[in-house]
Design an enzyme around this catalytic site. Sequence first.
Site, PDB file in Angstrom:
ATOM      1  N   CYS A 133      46.311  26.869  40.844  1.00 29.28           N
ATOM      2  CA  CYS A 133      46.724  26.746  42.313  1.00 29.28           C
ATOM      3  C   CYS A 133      47.251  25.158  42.739  1.00 29.28           C
ATOM      4  O   CYS A 133      46.219  24.270  42.683  1.00 29.28           O
ATOM      5  CB  CYS A 133      45.475  27.056  43.232  1.00 29.28           C
ATOM      6  SG  CYS A 133      45.675  26.648  44.774  1.00 29.28           S
ATOM      7  N   CYS A 136      46.019  23.502  45.895  1.00 28.29           N
ATOM      8  CA  CYS A 136      44.884  23.244  45.902  1.00 28.29           C
ATOM      9  C   CYS A 136      44.532  21.725  44.924  1.00 28.29           C
ATOM     10  O   CYS A 136      43.727  21.034  45.305  1.00 28.29           O
ATOM     11  CB  CYS A 136      43.766  24.352  45.302  1.00 28.29           C
ATOM     12  SG  CYS A 136      44.254  25.962  46.059  1.00 28.29           S
ATOM     13  N   ASP A 137      44.945  21.848  43.819  1.00 33.98           N
ATOM     14  CA  ASP A 137      44.636  20.943  42.803  1.00 33.98           C
ATOM     15  C   ASP A 137      45.483  19.642  42.854  1.00 33.98           C
ATOM     16  O   ASP A 137      45.366  18.866  42.081  1.00 33.98           O
ATOM     17  CB  ASP A 137      44.189  21.491  41.295  1.00 33.98           C
ATOM     18  CG  ASP A 137      43.098  22.410  41.840  1.00 33.98           C
ATOM     19  OD1 ASP A 137      42.272  22.235  42.684  1.00 33.98           O
ATOM     20  OD2 ASP A 137      42.687  23.230  40.951  1.00 33.98           O
TER      21      ASP A 137
HETATM   22  C1  LIG Z   1      40.861  27.800  40.253  1.00 35.88           C
HETATM   23  C2  LIG Z   1      41.182  28.169  41.703  1.00 35.88           C
HETATM   24  C3  LIG Z   1      41.220  26.884  42.595  1.00 35.88           C
HETATM   25  C4  LIG Z   1      41.276  27.059  44.084  1.00 35.88           C
HETATM   26  N1  LIG Z   1      41.300  25.994  44.636  1.00 35.88           N
HETATM   27  C5  LIG Z   1      41.367  26.143  46.012  1.00 35.88           C
HETATM   28  C6  LIG Z   1      41.103  24.990  47.015  1.00 35.88           C
HETATM   29  O1  LIG Z   1      40.967  23.946  46.185  1.00 35.88           O
HETATM   30  N2  LIG Z   1      41.507  25.277  48.205  1.00 35.88           N
HETATM   31  C7  LIG Z   1      41.914  26.511  48.692  1.00 35.88           C
HETATM   32  O2  LIG Z   1      41.983  26.716  49.902  1.00 35.88           O
HETATM   33  N3  LIG Z   1      42.004  27.553  48.052  1.00 35.88           N
HETATM   34  C8  LIG Z   1      41.852  27.333  46.544  1.00 35.88           C
HETATM   35  N4  LIG Z   1      42.126  28.514  45.721  1.00 35.88           N
HETATM   36  C9  LIG Z   1      42.479  29.702  46.336  1.00 35.88           C
HETATM   37  C10 LIG Z   1      41.510  30.383  46.873  1.00 35.88           C
HETATM   38  O3  LIG Z   1      40.295  30.585  46.117  1.00 35.88           O
HETATM   39  C11 LIG Z   1      41.777  31.961  47.581  1.00 35.88           C
HETATM   40  O4  LIG Z   1      42.838  31.708  48.338  1.00 35.88           O
HETATM   41  C12 LIG Z   1      40.745  32.611  48.336  1.00 35.88           C
HETATM   42  O5  LIG Z   1      39.454  32.330  47.404  1.00 35.88           O
HETATM   43  C13 LIG Z   1      41.058  33.764  48.847  1.00 35.88           C
HETATM   44  O6  LIG Z   1      39.886  34.299  49.593  1.00 35.88           O
HETATM   45  P1  LIG Z   1      39.739  35.930  49.413  1.00 35.88           P
HETATM   46  O7  LIG Z   1      38.257  36.073  50.210  1.00 35.88           O
HETATM   47  O8  LIG Z   1      41.045  36.650  50.091  1.00 35.88           O
HETATM   48  O9  LIG Z   1      39.587  36.378  48.078  1.00 35.88           O
HETATM   49  P2  LIG Z   1      38.688  36.146  46.817  1.00 35.88           P
HETATM   50  O10 LIG Z   1      38.407  34.697  46.908  1.00 35.88           O
HETATM   51  O11 LIG Z   1      39.738  36.572  45.806  1.00 35.88           O
HETATM   52  O12 LIG Z   1      37.599  37.100  46.872  1.00 35.88           O
HETATM   53  C14 LIG Z   1      37.649  38.543  46.643  1.00 35.88           C
HETATM   54  C15 LIG Z   1      36.392  39.086  46.795  1.00 35.88           C
HETATM   55  O13 LIG Z   1      36.377  40.455  46.438  1.00 35.88           O
HETATM   56  C16 LIG Z   1      35.662  41.128  45.563  1.00 35.88           C
HETATM   57  N5  LIG Z   1      36.163  42.359  45.086  1.00 35.88           N
HETATM   58  C17 LIG Z   1      37.163  42.572  44.370  1.00 35.88           C
HETATM   59  N6  LIG Z   1      37.368  43.914  44.108  1.00 35.88           N
HETATM   60  C18 LIG Z   1      36.522  44.541  44.656  1.00 35.88           C
HETATM   61  C19 LIG Z   1      35.886  45.939  44.848  1.00 35.88           C
HETATM   62  N7  LIG Z   1      36.810  46.979  44.011  1.00 35.88           N
HETATM   63  N8  LIG Z   1      34.799  45.971  45.519  1.00 35.88           N
HETATM   64  C20 LIG Z   1      34.015  45.273  46.143  1.00 35.88           C
HETATM   65  N9  LIG Z   1      34.360  43.715  46.073  1.00 35.88           N
HETATM   66  C21 LIG Z   1      35.510  43.737  45.316  1.00 35.88           C
HETATM   67  C22 LIG Z   1      35.417  40.021  44.566  1.00 35.88           C
HETATM   68  O14 LIG Z   1      34.171  40.162  43.825  1.00 35.88           O
HETATM   69  C23 LIG Z   1      35.345  38.672  45.431  1.00 35.88           C
HETATM   70  O15 LIG Z   1      34.238  38.633  46.047  1.00 35.88           O
HETATM   71  C24 LIG Z   1      41.863  28.428  44.372  1.00 35.88           C
HETATM   72  C25 LIG Z   1      42.099  29.444  43.624  1.00 35.88           C
HETATM   73  C26 LIG Z   1      41.643  29.278  42.239  1.00 35.88           C
HETATM   74  C27 LIG Z   1      41.851  30.411  41.346  1.00 35.88           C
END
Ligand SMILES: Cc1cc2nc3c(=O)[nH]c(=O)nc-3n(C[C@H](O)[C@H](O)[C@H](O)COP(=O)(O)OP(=O)(O)OC[C@H]3O[C@@H](n4cnc5c(N)ncnc54)[C@H](O)[C@@H]3O)c2cc1C
Length: 309
Positions: A133, A136-137
Amino acid sequence: MDIKNVVILGSGPAGLTAGIYAARSDLKPILVSGSTPGGQLTITSLVENYPGFENGILGPELMLKMQKQAENTGVIFEDGTVVKVDFSNRPFTIFTEDKQFKTRTVIISTGASVKWLGLDGETRLMGKGVSGCATCDGPFFKDKDIVVVGGGDSAMEESLFLTKFVKKIYLVHRRDEFRASKIMQDRVLKDPKIEILFNSELQDIYGENIVEGVKVLNNKTNSINDIKVQGVFIAIGHTPNTEIFREFIDTDNNGYIKVHEFTKTNVPGVFAAGDVSDPKYKQAISSAGLGCIAAMDAMHFIEGLNPKV
Ligand SMILES: Cc1cc2nc3c(=O)[nH]c(=O)nc-3n(C[C@H](O)[C@H](O)[C@H](O)COP(=O)(O)OP(=O)(O)OC[C@H]3O[C@@H](n4cnc5c(N)ncnc54)[C@H](O)[C@@H]3O)c2cc1C
């Protein structure tokens, strides 16, 4: 079986925020955590762009705090993963590996997974120079030399964004031309900080505790180039976790859930929030914001149910 008001799928920023809002609206939400409790931020180190933490906060610590806050507000956590849903009848049914829930509304916040190359160095040096990302980084790589891998629009966008910080970018792409739109390609081709390596594949990312360099194979000549860099950004796309919903829920060509009015899907009462329905911004704060909206939308939907099935 009693009927729940709302079942939230996923425990990333979107799901946990939805949980906090739903619990504080007395909806007694059930939240199924999935296989990665805390979501994507649990695999990163310092998060500097989530408001409220003046010196930044480690990703896993931020997610633990959100989880505790959700617990304290009354979210009922269920371990496990949702393996099947039935949105064809009301109340809806959610199936985990060993349980079933009947519910009036559902918030899908299952996120998206960054596509990785599958190299050992990727996992070992994640958050130690390897990132998925740029937004982010990027600021961590001021005046550094880095590699970006990819050939689509997101790789172009991430590279151009990263030029604000880094000294030099090697843009590694396995084919002899980019898939990205012409306008994005032109901007990248003209940028003096970006050197393009076509027909090139990342073979190795090395370094003791931090990225020190990469080995790049030229797939035309079979030669291997050793490049000293301090960062590696993998920009080959994301896979939204939507497979199990597609029978009922409309998705775009890449599998992202289609929403209108921020969180509403084609099935009334089923809402989506976070990366699962956001191919563009993909940030923790935007996901949390959408989680809040989804919970408020679920609450309004339940208020409008007559009779309250
Ligand atoms: C390496 C990295 C660094 C990042 N750094 C930053 C940063 O510094 N700042 C920032 O703002 N963003 C950052 N991001 C982006 C950020 O992490 C995402 O935008 C954010 O986490 C998205 O949130 P979300 O809740 O939509 O999904 P996610 O964080 O992807 O969470 C999805 C959840 O759904 C669950 N899930 C999936 N399938 C199922 C299922 N079938 N049944 C039940 N549960 C399920 C998973 O277990 C998880 O708990 C980074 C991403 C990465 C990969």
